[in-house]
Design an enzyme around this catalytic site. Structure first.
Site, mmCIF file in Angstrom:
data_model
loop_
_atom_site.group_PDB
_atom_site.id
_atom_site.type_symbol
_atom_site.label_atom_id
_atom_site.label_comp_id
_atom_site.label_asym_id
_atom_site.label_seq_id
_atom_site.Cartn_x
_atom_site.Cartn_y
_atom_site.Cartn_z
ATOM 1 N N HIS A 166 45.144 29.547 -7.959
ATOM 2 C CA HIS A 166 45.945 29.023 -6.846
ATOM 3 C C HIS A 166 46.910 30.093 -6.337
ATOM 4 O O HIS A 166 47.492 30.852 -7.127
ATOM 5 C CB HIS A 166 46.756 27.813 -7.302
ATOM 6 C CG HIS A 166 45.983 26.533 -7.292
ATOM 7 N ND1 HIS A 166 45.255 26.113 -6.198
ATOM 8 C CD2 HIS A 166 45.840 25.558 -8.231
ATOM 9 C CE1 HIS A 166 44.691 24.942 -6.478
ATOM 10 N NE2 HIS A 166 45.027 24.577 -7.702
ATOM 11 N N CYS A 240 43.349 31.654 -1.967
ATOM 12 C CA CYS A 240 43.392 31.221 -0.565
ATOM 13 C C CYS A 240 44.359 32.071 0.256
ATOM 14 O O CYS A 240 45.334 32.608 -0.280
ATOM 15 C CB CYS A 240 43.821 29.756 -0.483
ATOM 16 S SG CYS A 240 42.671 28.609 -1.248
ATOM 17 N N ARG A 249 39.808 33.352 2.373
ATOM 18 C CA ARG A 249 39.954 33.828 1.008
ATOM 19 C C ARG A 249 40.420 35.284 1.006
ATOM 20 O O ARG A 249 39.966 36.101 1.823
ATOM 21 C CB ARG A 249 38.631 33.725 0.242
ATOM 22 C CG ARG A 249 38.159 32.299 0.031
ATOM 23 C CD ARG A 249 39.089 31.484 -0.850
ATOM 24 N NE ARG A 249 38.597 30.136 -1.042
ATOM 25 C CZ ARG A 249 38.938 29.112 -0.266
ATOM 26 N NH1 ARG A 249 39.756 29.298 0.763
ATOM 27 N NH2 ARG A 249 38.451 27.912 -0.511
#
Length: 262
Positions: A166, A240, A249
């Site tokens: 993340h 991300c 990405r």
């Protein structure tokens, strides 16, 4: 001349009360909704980070204790060419030296699903996070772990050791990987060995469906001129971008520079 007769119009007090009550109820609903949204934002941006980081730090300590950190884990450093491994990382590949030396080195064995089995450290970012098998949100990423893409190489293996994490919320271990520069070190510790990779290239933006970036020989399908053209032992970090979105990405690649025993 016609005389005008004044007409008194009575206002409906009940109607005024109903209107006032409706306005008050609407205002309360708006305020309640605002509070709920604020709590959701606080939960996502603060509480999930706090909870996930605490869990990830605990898991790192647990792995270190399990491996007997602090005991004599030196061992003779070995070069990248001594480390074997299949592209899919499904099983360890051993290589025995000639002349009866008996020295065997192997890439890490593929662990069971969602199991934390390695620790990634990035000194420039002050990052130490557990690496778990798989990239599911509930089982891996939302715990603050870094996830290993299935069917990519294991640490030290020939091929591409591809990882996801993340960038925002849930521990956000890869929030600042955009700050990595060529030559920065990335180490991956397992029970048996410590693998050192060196950052080599960065792809600042690509499609979430760009599977080429995690191929055995990583090369972007969207921007084919970015990536590699020959086999090697690579590491790939994906997250991300831009922040707080999942539209694209961000990719960082590195090459295996050394392996040593624990």
């Amino acid at each position: 001349m016609r005389e005008r007769i004044p007409v008194a119009v009575q206002r409906n007090p009940r109607g005024r009360r109903v209107a006032a009550r409706g306005l008050w109820t609407g205002a309360e609903a708006v305020m309640t909704l605002g509070v709920v949204l604020l709590l959701l934002v606080v939960h996502q941006l603060w509480w999930t980070n706090r909870q996930a980081r605490a869990g990830a730090e605990h898991q790192v300590r647990a792995l270190e204790q399990e491996w007997g950190r602090g005991t004599d884990g030196g061992g003779e450093p070995v070069g990248p060419s001594d480390s074997g491994g299949g592209d899919d990382g499904s099983a360890p590949v051993s290589r025995t030296g000639g002349g009866g030396s008996g020295r065997t080195t192997a890439a890490a064995r593929a662990p069971r699903w969602d199991q934390a089995y390695a620790v990634i450290r990035i000194p420039r970012l002050g990052l130490a996070a557990p690496v778990a098998q798989g990239v599911s949100k509930s089982g891996v990423l939302d715990k603050g772990y870094v996830g290993h893409y299935p069917r990519t190489a294991q640490p030290g293996g020939v091929g591409n050791f591809a990882l996801a994490g993340h960038r925002n919320t849930h521990g956000e271990p890869f929030r600042y990987i955009n700050r990595l520069r060529r030559g920065d070190r990335i180490t991956v510790e397992t029970r048996e060995r410590v693998y050192t990779y060196v950052v080599d290239k960065t792809l600042s933006r690509t499609s979430p469906r760009d599977s080429g970036v995690i191929a055995a020989v990583p090369r972007s399908n969207v921007r084919p001129h970015v990536g590699y053209g020959e086999p090697g032992a690579y590491v790939t970090l994906t997250t991300c971008t831009p922040e707080f979105t999942s539209r694209y990405r961000l990719v960082v690649w590195g090459k295996l520079a050394g392996v040593r025993g624990r």
